[in-house]
Motif scaffolding. Structure first.
Motif, PDB file in Angstrom:
ATOM      1  N   LEU B  43     -38.278  26.013  86.763  1.00 35.52           N
ATOM      2  CA  LEU B  43     -36.920  25.894  86.208  1.00 35.52           C
ATOM      3  C   LEU B  43     -36.473  24.434  86.236  1.00 35.52           C
ATOM      4  CD1 LEU B  43     -34.511  28.733  87.416  1.00 35.52           C
ATOM      5  CD2 LEU B  43     -35.275  28.216  85.103  1.00 35.52           C
ATOM      6  N   ARG B  47     -35.585  22.171  83.002  1.00 42.89           N
ATOM      7  CA  ARG B  47     -34.250  21.580  82.871  1.00 42.89           C
ATOM      8  C   ARG B  47     -34.308  20.063  82.775  1.00 42.89           C
ATOM      9  NH1 ARG B  47     -31.351  25.620  87.254  1.00 42.89           N
ATOM     10  NH2 ARG B  47     -30.593  27.155  85.740  1.00 42.89           N
ATOM     11  N   LEU B 112     -29.902  30.166  77.866  1.00 40.89           N
ATOM     12  CA  LEU B 112     -29.378  30.819  79.060  1.00 40.89           C
ATOM     13  C   LEU B 112     -29.838  30.098  80.332  1.00 40.89           C
ATOM     14  CD1 LEU B 112     -27.963  33.640  79.997  1.00 40.89           C
ATOM     15  CD2 LEU B 112     -30.301  34.267  80.567  1.00 40.89           C
ATOM     16  N   VAL B 113     -31.111  29.730  80.336  1.00 42.89           N
ATOM     17  CA  VAL B 113     -31.689  29.073  81.494  1.00 42.89           C
ATOM     18  C   VAL B 113     -31.089  27.676  81.693  1.00 42.89           C
ATOM     19  CG1 VAL B 113     -33.819  27.980  82.291  1.00 42.89           C
ATOM     20  CG2 VAL B 113     -33.864  30.346  81.481  1.00 42.89           C
ATOM     21  N   ARG B 115     -28.165  26.719  80.565  1.00 41.22           N
ATOM     22  CA  ARG B 115     -26.721  26.829  80.725  1.00 41.22           C
ATOM     23  C   ARG B 115     -26.335  27.258  82.134  1.00 41.22           C
ATOM     24  NH1 ARG B 115     -23.113  31.727  80.501  1.00 41.22           N
ATOM     25  NH2 ARG B 115     -24.811  32.137  81.957  1.00 41.22           N
ATOM     26  N   ALA B 116     -27.212  28.036  82.761  1.00 44.02           N
ATOM     27  CA  ALA B 116     -26.868  28.639  84.051  1.00 44.02           C
ATOM     28  C   ALA B 116     -26.388  27.565  85.024  1.00 44.02           C
ATOM     29  CB  ALA B 116     -28.064  29.374  84.630  1.00 44.02           C
ATOM     30  N   ASP B 117     -25.330  27.909  85.735  1.00 45.99           N
ATOM     31  CA  ASP B 117     -24.683  26.928  86.592  1.00 45.99           C
ATOM     32  C   ASP B 117     -25.282  26.886  87.985  1.00 45.99           C
ATOM     33  OD1 ASP B 117     -23.857  29.434  87.125  1.00 45.99           O
ATOM     34  OD2 ASP B 117     -21.750  29.083  86.714  1.00 45.99           O
ATOM     35  N   ASP B 118     -26.257  27.749  88.230  1.00 48.81           N
ATOM     36  CA  ASP B 118     -26.861  27.707  89.554  1.00 48.81           C
ATOM     37  C   ASP B 118     -28.327  27.282  89.452  1.00 48.81           C
ATOM     38  OD1 ASP B 118     -27.011  31.331  89.605  1.00 48.81           O
ATOM     39  OD2 ASP B 118     -28.115  29.864  88.436  1.00 48.81           O
ATOM     40  N   GLY B 120     -30.747  28.547  91.468  1.00 45.47           N
ATOM     41  CA  GLY B 120     -31.630  29.688  91.701  1.00 45.47           C
ATOM     42  C   GLY B 120     -31.086  30.967  91.178  1.00 45.47           C
TER      43      GLY B 120
END
Lengths: 120, 120
Positions: B43, B47, B112-113, B115-118, B120
């Motif tokens: 990930l 990113r 989605l990956v 954008r995700a704010d975390d 993990g």
């Protein structure tokens, strides 16, 4: 019988089954969501649930090639990822796909999984 | 040096490095895509690549807590999932995120990956 499908600690001293523990989709990490879906058995469970009405499917009703202990583990992972809600109804544990809540947390992910034209 | 980061069979008898093997995103299964993304190191790689221009990032330039062999494995998985394209440039292996092709195969997943704010 049903208790045999549960892991350690799932039965109380009085012999009652412990209610399943759920994770709120808001508390689920992206990694947990992806990991939960990145498994052929769990993909099948999610897809079969998506094609069924809420609370109509017992854990034993799915066409997956795994034993009871493994199936119980898969449902634990799905609960932990905020994908599935379960409740006990007599000797059966019945299920609901948390479509709306999961969609709110990970927009488009469940739709992508359900839409995909391949099994794996 | 660069060859040491590669696995068995990655160097020819003549000592030349074997070009990386890629998978067309059209041939990637949903399970392979989800599995590739369901890992914290991968990930991070995805990113960081998304935030970099194409072909500007060498494999050794990422801030991930793994050794060379593990890093090589992670890039192999990313190539196999149609997420990353690589080419050799001198002693370096440089990378490009296959944003458009992957999006065409799995609409919304990469967004989605990213954008995700975390983490993990």
């Amino acid at each position: 019988m049903a208790n045999q499908t549960e892991g350690k600690g799932a039965v109380t001293a009085a012999g009652h089954r412990v209610a399943p523990v759920h994770t709120d989709p808001d508390d689920v990490s992206l990694l947990a969501a992806l990991s939960a879906l990145a498994d052929p058995v769990r993909l099948t469970l999610v897809r079969e649930l998506a094609g069924s009405d809420d609370w109509t499917r017992a854990c034993g009703s799915f066409d997956v090639p795994v034993g009871k202990a493994a199936l119980s583990h898969h449902f634990t992972v799905l609960r932990g990822a905020g994908l599935v809600e379960q409740r006990d109804q007599g000797a059966k544990r019945i299920n609901r796909l948390r479509t709306e809540e999961f969609e709110a947390r990970f927009p488009g992910l469940l739709a992508l999984v359900l839409r995909a034209d391949d099994v794996g």
